[in-house]
Design a protein around this motif. Structure first.
Motif, PDB file in Angstrom:
ATOM      1  N   CYS A   1     -37.025  16.895 -24.619  1.00  0.00           N
ATOM      2  CA  CYS A   1     -36.583  16.320 -22.854  1.00  0.00           C
ATOM      3  C   CYS A   1     -34.887  15.269 -23.422  1.00  0.00           C
ATOM      4  N   LEU A   2     -34.593  15.178 -25.078  1.00  0.00           N
ATOM      5  CA  LEU A   2     -33.065  14.496 -24.873  1.00  0.00           C
ATOM      6  C   LEU A   2     -32.276  15.744 -23.979  1.00  0.00           C
TER       7      LEU A   2
ATOM      8  N   MET B   1     -36.175   5.455 -31.648  1.00  0.00           N
ATOM      9  CA  MET B   1     -37.752   4.146 -31.671  1.00  0.00           C
ATOM     10  C   MET B   1     -38.865   5.001 -31.079  1.00  0.00           C
ATOM     11  N   SER B   2     -38.152   5.490 -30.424  1.00  0.00           N
ATOM     12  CA  SER B   2     -39.158   6.230 -28.876  1.00  0.00           C
ATOM     13  C   SER B   2     -39.694   7.806 -29.750  1.00  0.00           C
ATOM     14  N   PHE B   3     -39.402   8.050 -30.512  1.00  0.00           N
ATOM     15  CA  PHE B   3     -39.965   9.444 -31.208  1.00  0.00           C
ATOM     16  C   PHE B   3     -39.902   9.486 -32.610  1.00  0.00           C
ATOM     17  N   ASP B   4     -38.595   8.895 -33.067  1.00  0.00           N
ATOM     18  CA  ASP B   4     -38.778   9.912 -34.283  1.00  0.00           C
ATOM     19  C   ASP B   4     -39.179   8.941 -35.559  1.00  0.00           C
ATOM     20  N   PRO B   5     -39.953  10.110 -35.945  1.00  0.00           N
ATOM     21  CA  PRO B   5     -40.561  10.139 -37.467  1.00  0.00           C
ATOM     22  C   PRO B   5     -40.237   9.198 -39.054  1.00  0.00           C
ATOM     23  N   PHE B   6     -38.757   9.191 -38.624  1.00  0.00           N
ATOM     24  CA  PHE B   6     -37.707   9.064 -39.865  1.00  0.00           C
ATOM     25  C   PHE B   6     -37.283   7.089 -39.236  1.00  0.00           C
ATOM     26  N   THR B   7     -37.767   7.364 -37.989  1.00  0.00           N
ATOM     27  CA  THR B   7     -37.160   5.828 -37.858  1.00  0.00           C
ATOM     28  C   THR B   7     -38.035   4.859 -37.268  1.00  0.00           C
ATOM     29  N   ASN B   8     -39.322   5.170 -36.847  1.00  0.00           N
ATOM     30  CA  ASN B   8     -40.429   4.717 -36.421  1.00  0.00           C
ATOM     31  C   ASN B   8     -41.339   4.839 -37.556  1.00  0.00           C
TER      32      ASN B   8
ATOM     33  N   ASP C   1     -38.744  -7.178 -22.501  1.00  0.00           N
ATOM     34  CA  ASP C   1     -38.945  -7.956 -24.162  1.00  0.00           C
ATOM     35  C   ASP C   1     -38.450  -7.569 -25.094  1.00  0.00           C
ATOM     36  N   GLY C   2     -37.462  -6.469 -25.100  1.00  0.00           N
ATOM     37  CA  GLY C   2     -37.195  -6.481 -26.754  1.00  0.00           C
ATOM     38  C   GLY C   2     -37.998  -5.266 -27.534  1.00  0.00           C
ATOM     39  N   LYS C   3     -38.688  -4.859 -27.043  1.00  0.00           N
ATOM     40  CA  LYS C   3     -39.123  -4.441 -27.683  1.00  0.00           C
ATOM     41  C   LYS C   3     -39.539  -2.677 -27.476  1.00  0.00           C
ATOM     42  N   MET C   4     -39.445  -2.163 -28.358  1.00  0.00           N
ATOM     43  CA  MET C   4     -39.173  -0.647 -28.060  1.00  0.00           C
ATOM     44  C   MET C   4     -40.044   0.323 -27.803  1.00  0.00           C
ATOM     45  N   ASN C   5     -40.061   0.974 -26.735  1.00  0.00           N
ATOM     46  CA  ASN C   5     -41.735   1.493 -27.370  1.00  0.00           C
ATOM     47  C   ASN C   5     -41.578   3.242 -27.850  1.00  0.00           C
TER      48      ASN C   5
ATOM     49  N   PHE D   1     -40.541   8.385 -20.105  1.00  0.00           N
ATOM     50  CA  PHE D   1     -41.110   7.194 -19.975  1.00  0.00           C
ATOM     51  C   PHE D   1     -40.174   6.318 -21.179  1.00  0.00           C
ATOM     52  N   PRO D   2     -40.736   6.676 -22.227  1.00  0.00           N
ATOM     53  CA  PRO D   2     -40.301   5.088 -23.474  1.00  0.00           C
ATOM     54  C   PRO D   2     -39.120   5.400 -23.873  1.00  0.00           C
ATOM     55  N   MET D   3     -38.479   7.002 -23.919  1.00  0.00           N
ATOM     56  CA  MET D   3     -36.731   7.726 -24.082  1.00  0.00           C
ATOM     57  C   MET D   3     -36.032   6.260 -23.149  1.00  0.00           C
ATOM     58  N   GLU D   4     -36.331   6.766 -21.904  1.00  0.00           N
ATOM     59  CA  GLU D   4     -35.563   6.218 -20.267  1.00  0.00           C
ATOM     60  C   GLU D   4     -35.874   4.893 -20.510  1.00  0.00           C
ATOM     61  N   ALA D   5     -36.688   4.350 -20.755  1.00  0.00           N
ATOM     62  CA  ALA D   5     -37.015   2.727 -21.061  1.00  0.00           C
ATOM     63  C   ALA D   5     -36.100   2.038 -21.579  1.00  0.00           C
ATOM     64  N   ASN D   6     -36.620   2.556 -22.823  1.00  0.00           N
ATOM     65  CA  ASN D   6     -35.470   1.834 -24.286  1.00  0.00           C
ATOM     66  C   ASN D   6     -34.144   1.580 -23.805  1.00  0.00           C
ATOM     67  N   MET D   7     -33.657   2.546 -22.860  1.00  0.00           N
ATOM     68  CA  MET D   7     -32.399   2.858 -22.782  1.00  0.00           C
ATOM     69  C   MET D   7     -31.801   2.294 -22.377  1.00  0.00           C
ATOM     70  N   LEU D   8     -32.933   1.518 -20.999  1.00  0.00           N
ATOM     71  CA  LEU D   8     -32.304   1.037 -20.021  1.00  0.00           C
ATOM     72  C   LEU D   8     -32.544  -0.174 -20.287  1.00  0.00           C
TER      73      LEU D   8
END
Length: 177
Positions: A133-134, A97-104, A168-172, A37-44
């Motif tokens: 998931c990817l 941003m939805s899953f990567d500890p080196f980005t988020n 909201d522009g926020k990355m989940n 969900f957060p992966m696809e929501a961010n892309m949407l």
């Protein structure tokens, strides 16, 4: 020095990662909704901002993420800019941003409480589900774009989850430990 990725290698990353990590079988996606969900929501969200971030760019974004994960696991650095568009890089950032500890940094903080992200074993354990998931998202992009054209994947997302995705522009993100 970064290894320059050519089209052949770019196209092969998915099958390489599938062999190493496996895939989500069709019909079992609900088990992985917490991360899908957060992966696809961010892309949407990013697609809504700029329609040139279409299905083709989304597929490239998935592969950019797979190269990023491979980079963490192997220590190699990759340059995918020769085979991707700026829109793909933007979608890839939303995915990361939805899953990567080196980005988020928030993800990193939570993940480090449970896993050693400095060890090969810890990294492989952490990235197993995000890679699966990817790969599932990539298959979905292929399916919906084939059926409904270059916007097909995002039309599918809008119809099935659009009402749950805020502008909201926020990355989940989500952290699976």
């Amino acid at each position: 020095m970064k290894e320059r990725v050519n089209q052949y290698k770019f196209d092969r990353i998915s099958s390489s990662m599938q062999k190493e990590f496996g895939t989500i079988r069709q019909g079992e996606e609900n088990t992985y909704d917490i991360l899908l969900f957060p992966m696809e929501a961010n892309m949407l969200k990013l697609y809504r901002e700029k329609k040139s971030r279409n299905g083709r760019r989304a597929q490239e974004a998935v592969r950019i993420c797979l190269f990023a994960i491979d980079s963490y696991l192997t220590g190699k650095e990759y340059d995918t800019t020769a085979v991707t568009a700026p829109e793909s890089q933007e979608l890839a950032h939303g995915l990361l941003m939805s899953f990567d500890p080196f980005t988020n940094a928030e993800i990193r903080e939570a993940a480090e409480e449970q896993l050693d992200l400095n060890s090969a074993e810890g990294l492989k354990a952490y990235f197993k589900v995000p890679v699966m998931c990817l790969l599932r998202i990539e298959k979905s992009i292929e399916l919906w774009n084939r059926q409904m054209g270059p916007e097909g994947y995002f039309l599918f997302l809008e119809e099935n989850m659009g009402s749950m995705v805020n502008d909201d522009g926020k990355m989940n993100y989500s952290v699976l430990i």
